[in-house]
Design an enzyme around this catalytic site. Structure first.
Site, short mmCIF file in Angstrom:
data_model
loop_
_atom_site.label_atom_id
_atom_site.label_comp_id
_atom_site.label_asym_id
_atom_site.label_seq_id
_atom_site.Cartn_x
_atom_site.Cartn_y
_atom_site.Cartn_z
CG ASP A 87 2.44 1.17 8.01
OD1 ASP A 87 1.62 1.34 8.93
OD2 ASP A 87 2.13 0.69 6.90
CG HIS A 107 -0.34 3.44 12.32
ND1 HIS A 107 -1.54 2.80 12.46
CD2 HIS A 107 0.28 2.86 11.27
CE1 HIS A 107 -1.64 1.85 11.51
NE2 HIS A 107 -0.55 1.88 10.79
CG HIS A 154 -0.51 0.25 2.54
ND1 HIS A 154 -0.52 1.50 3.13
CD2 HIS A 154 -0.01 -0.60 3.47
CE1 HIS A 154 -0.05 1.40 4.35
NE2 HIS A 154 0.26 0.14 4.58
CD GLU A 166 -2.92 -1.40 5.31
OE1 GLU A 166 -2.77 -2.43 5.98
OE2 GLU A 166 -2.75 -0.25 5.78
CD GLU A 167 -1.86 2.52 7.57
OE1 GLU A 167 -0.64 2.37 7.46
OE2 GLU A 167 -2.54 1.95 8.45
ZN LIG Z 1 0.83 -0.65 6.32
ZN LIG Z 2 -0.33 0.94 8.87
#
Ligand SMILES: [Zn+2]
Ligand SMILES: [Zn+2]
Ligand SMILES: [Ca+2]
Ligand SMILES: [Ca+2]
Ligand SMILES: [Zn+2]
Ligand SMILES: [Zn+2]
Lengths: 685, 685
Positions: free
Chosen positions: B328, B478, B318, B365-366
């Site tokens: 991420d 995050h 993603h 995606e998140e």
């Molecule tokens: Zn991710």
């Molecule tokens: Zn994530």
């Protein structure tokens, strides 16, 4: 290996090898005894077929299941009148002197498969055919159904639906009968054996189960030791029912007063007028069934494909009957045997199909397509990805007139094949010519409704299907008189219709097994789907649907599907020729041709939805599955839309119309999936 | 075309071409701005990838959807004490002087995706991680949840589940925080930027949606103009929630009296003791979200296969982040770009994969794997029959330690590939050696739980999947601090872990695309399934299941599956060599090899059930799908059995245990389907 020319040479040889005497001989053997599912006599027919297949050199095995079946133990109907007259009705079919088959004590008495046992008494109501419209008419006439015994004539809708509608309205039992209007040509030509028509004592047996397959294993196979539902959790009929003869129906109808039945409810019985009741005639109905889990047996023969053994053309016919089943199903069983013999002879002459041909003799069709459904449920993983088509012959020959039904992508194939086969009635050169000249022209029926072993293939697994027969509804259907004597005298005296159906069946099978590119035409399919959308549009207008119910998504999806169908049609043509001799070309040619064929197989699967038709989740096909009622037969395609529309038309709430829109969306997405598979590309801009 | 030798020559070339400086450059570009799904900055990253792919000569397109997303508009937390003290908590993350990324006003404030708006007040209850066991513990302590605001620490279960469990018990809101025990090494090494650990002001954003994909289109794609559920019909969180920092959690916890929390609930905050409350501290929580339908964009690059273009190896990552997403997901995005560049270079050198490689950059995606799920739902027809595998890299590199997860049939492939790749930390020769020497040995995780873009592929479409990463749960997850500065300083200073992951990803992809026979090992898979059955057996014993709950059908099915796995293993070996030069042999060889590969692809699909896991029908995979609760994680395989067992253990009724048996049957049938597809034969005696 052979190109198209190599394979096509065998087709005329197949036709030349089909023999009417051989077919007649098979049929006589198969119908020597009544062979109901689960009985020793039907297991004997399984052996007969297995030995025949093996004699032809076809590897053959049994596929056995343990399924719920029921058999009649005791039946009685006592008719009583207010004047005290009691009449115990004779429920048996009359012996016919010239027909020795009618004298056999092993004939199973007329009954309804899966009817519950019961002893009930009630005033009789005559309900015409027992359709929803008929029950609505009775309501309008002020006739109370609750506590009554419904008398309905057979011939328009499924008997299980009649029992269901009656039970929903509080009836305590249902009696079905065969009116002379439908079954004796309105008494104008006399009866069997002087004519082909059903004698006044003739009775139509049949199942009243509204599901499909073993009632104890919905969605999974009844392999030995499998999980079974408790009986209370199975969706079985809730009120007892019995089929009876026209002469018994006449006795009952004579005891009915009340309003005259509507004009179109008047049948062919020798009565001044049919009245609806309620009563005053009462019936006491006793039915005792032995219901339990019994073994059944399919017989499966395999002619392995030389090139793509993992692609299957399945041909099938059920073997179980209600009595002798000379038409239903043994005419089809004879054709299966003759086809098997013919194909094995071709093998001896050097023919090897590209794809595997599976020859299936199903058991327990009469109870609810049990044998075929269990086999499909057992083999779903492979069939879902690898079955090319299923070609069913249930009643091969009952009389004149070619009556095919098919998934649309095989229409062209069928028309082409029928041009190659001699017309059995001799008036025309080919079956096609005769078919084309018939009152309906060369129309091909569709398989949205139920009725034979194609159901699990098409409605559950999404395998394109075809059902072939000569003749339509015939008078002896499910009665003792459907025997070899009637077939030889009236159904197909020279067995030429059997020959024609065997030729058609064999050639369709060979083309599907042998053509380099599968002969599945989606252009015609897409155009037909467009026609269904037009029909839905008219139905919405007729029902005065709210303006926010729109077919725009369906139109949009259809446009894409038509374009995609043309695209795969063009691509297919590239691969119909013979490949060049270079290894390099061959390498790519073969795998890309297989890829085209994969798309042709998978495109039907696109129309399946994992959730199924709402309320009947076993039915996964969103174009061809039964609707939930007999309303909207004119859009008995898109069954989820039809069901939602039927409900919305009745109750007319905002939620109902939202449900219609929801189903329109679901069908649109199925058609878009078909479009994507036809194109064979992941999402494109 | 090339045999195995021809394809294998390109593998070392791929490895040699992977460049750490190139990876670093990609990462810096990708993480220059916060790029949350649905924002202009994330659309810019889509353009960046498309232009890169096209520059490499890879045909590329956008796949766009319109989906429900939410963004924070207003947030406040006011803490009040009985003594009248009011404290408005500072909800923002602290600026770090040496890290310019932390000064960007465009950073999205910490919030929970899809949390409803609300303004609520309640006494606080500390619930540890908010697991079912934690809530049960609170009940046993007599703590009333109804009307409370739950404070839970992150790190053990999914935050959406915490919100759900709290709402079920009447809580009015949930606050999640990152305790120093998990996120700051229990305060032993200080904080970022002096160490890699999360600063006291750091906050973990995240979604609280418990579904997957666009909440408005469960099971179908959110293509422009698609049907959308009404918001009220979507399964969204029902109480507001907010993520907060450790320092704010400390303030709240200081205001709690009541019983001391259990020993293992004590975290790492500078407090004498954690107490559970209830209260007396109260919180007023205000959260205002802008929730609506927004466009998102996947980027899809296609390297078409030369032999079987209709078989797909899908690789994905993603692209959307909560802030910069240096780990991420942009470490994975950099790896995707590097892999694409490397593969295109091989193409220039003459390599052509046998099968199509799809390079996917997913959006949103998140919020709930939205972009990948919509694409899978849109392409389900083709993916279901034609996708070989899906290889996911979400967080390519967060720190040391190779952490793979995979469907079992790719275990052997992964171990082989990791023996070819240099260990990024230099202590060992290869990634395999380093992995093998780690505390868990060379274990491979499984993908039953949720968490990244493999979900729709495996859990819904039944495509074997893999998820690759270096490093485990990392402190900056995050938060704003997951940026290029942290990555360069702590995560992967020389980008060697990025190199290693790119090599592994590329080689796995090439093997799946190029091997003549797919490298999918079902012997190991079948043996692992046997292990899961043993685990279920122990669970039944522990739960003291009634004696009529039996695993016999599962044992029987497993035996058949193991034999079938060995059979296809033997058959496969025949086709791994190079074919002869005769056309005849080549003809059969190619199509039969394709048939073997079809069986290897389809066997995973056997584990899908159209009805899905009961209560969560979108999840079709009966072995690898999330369970309905965090109980029975030790059998977080067979989720339908696990759910039924969890319920039966709790309520212990006859119906509950019958449901357990029902699920045992269903899983048995799935394994029997797998057996049949592995064998590749219709029902045999
Ligand atoms: Zn991710
Ligand atoms: Zn994530
Ligand atoms: Ca069944
Ligand atoms: Ca969706
Ligand atoms: Zn029949
Ligand atoms: Zn029949």
């Amino acid at each position: 290996p052979a190109g198209e020319a190599g394979y096509r040479q065998y087709e005329q040889r197949f036709i030349d090898g089909v023999c009417n005497e051989s077919l007649s001989s098979y049929l006589r053997d198969l119908t020597s005894q009544p062979h109901v599912a689960g009985t020793p006599e039907n297991f004997a027919t399984a052996d007969y077929i297995r030995f025949a297949f093996q004699r032809y050199g076809i590897p053959t095995h049994y596929s056995d299941y343990e399924v719920l079946l029921s058999y009649p133990v005791n039946r009685s109907l006592v008719l009583s009148h207010p004047d005290g007259l009691f009449l115990e009705l004779d429920l048996d079919e009359a012996v016919v002197d010239e027909d020795p088959y009618t004298k056999n004590p092993k004939v199973i008495p007329p009954f309804h498969g899966y009817s519950p046992s019961g002893n009930v008494t009630g005033e009789v109501v005559y309900a015409n055919y027992g359709t929803l419209d008929d029950f609505d008419q009775l309501r309008k006439m002020g006739i109370k159904i609750n506590g009554s015994i419904i008398l309905a004539r057979s011939g328009k809708i499924y008997r299980g639906d009649v029992v269901h509608y009656a039970a929903q309205r509080g009836a305590v039992a249902v009696i079905t009968y065969s009116d002379p209007e439908e079954y004796a040509n309105n008494r104008t030509e006399g009866y069997y054996p002087q004519s082909p028509w059903l004698p006044p004592s003739g009775v139509q047996r049949g199942t009243v189960f509204r599901g499909i397959g073993d009632p104890l294993t919905p969605g999974w196979p009844s392999t030995p030791g499998a999980q079974h539902l408790d009986l209370k959790d199975a969706s079985l009929p809730t009120i007892p029912s019995l089929p009876i003869s026209a002469q018994n129906a006449r006795s009952i109808l004579k005891g009915l007063a009340g309003p005259a039945a509507p004009r179109d409810w008047q049948g062919g019985l020798d009565l001044s007028v049919y009245r609806v009741g309620r009563g005053p005639a009462k019936l006491n109905l006793t039915f005792e069934a032995k219901q339990g889990v019994y073994p059944i047996r399919n017989v499966i023969g395999i002619i392995e494909g030389s090139e793509e053994p993992d692609r299957y053309v399945v041909v099938g016919n059920h073997r179980d009957a209600w009595v002798y089943g000379a038409v239903d199903p043994s005419s089809g069983t004879a054709a299966l045997l003759e086809m098997a013999e013919g194909l094995s002879e071709l093998k001896r002459q050097g023919w090897r199909p590209r794809r595997t041909i599976v020859l299936a003799s199903w058991d327990a069709e009469e109870y609810g397509m049990v044998g075929s459904t269990e086999w499909v449920e057992e083999n779903l993983g492979l069939l879902g990805a690898s079955a090319v088509a299923y070609i069913n012959v249930d009643c091969a020959a009952a009389g004149p007139g070619f009556r095919p039904k098919s998934s649309p992508q095989m229409d062209d194939l069928l028309r082409e094949i029928t041009r190659m086969v001699k017309d059995p009635d001799g008036k025309f050169a080919t079956v096609y010519d005769s078919w084309r000249a018939s009152s309906n022209g060369d129309t091909i029926g569709r398989l949205g409704g139920g009725g034979s072993d194609y159901e699990a293939f098409l409605h559950h697994a999404g395998v394109p299907a075809m059902d072939l027969s000569f003749g339509d509804a015939y008078p002896m259907y499910h009665s003792v008189y459907d025997d070899f004597h009637w077939m030889e005298k009236f159904g197909d005296p020279l067995f030429h219709r059997h020959v024609a159906i065997t030729c058609i069946w064999g050639l369709v099978t060979m083309r599907l097994a042998d053509d380099a590119v599968l002969p599945l035409d989606y252009v015609g399919y897409a155009r037909e789907l467009q026609g269904y959308v037009q029909t839905v549009q008219k139905q919405l207008q007729t029902a005065k649907a709210p303006s926010n119910v729109t077919l725009a998504p369906l139109h949009s999806a259809m446009g894409g599907a038509v374009n995609a169908a043309y695209q795969i049609d063009r691509e297919s043509k590239v691969f119909m020729g013979t490949y060049g001799s270079e290894t390099h070309d061959l390498f790519y040619f073969l795998l890309r041709r297989r890829a085209i064929n994969d798309r042709l197989i998978l495109s039907e699967r696109a129309l399946l939805d994992p959730e199924g038709v709402p309320g009947r989740s076993w039915y996964k096909h969103l174009v061809y599955s039964p609707t939930g009622s007999d309303s909207y037969d004119s859009i008995n395609h898109f069954p989820s839309i039809a069901d939602a529309l039927a409900k919305a038309t009745l109750t007319d709430t905002e939620d109902d119309w939202r449900a219609v829109q929801r189903e329109i969306w679901r069908v649109s997405r199925a058609i878009t999936r078909m479009q994507m598979i036809l194109v064979g590309k992941l999402t494109q801009p």
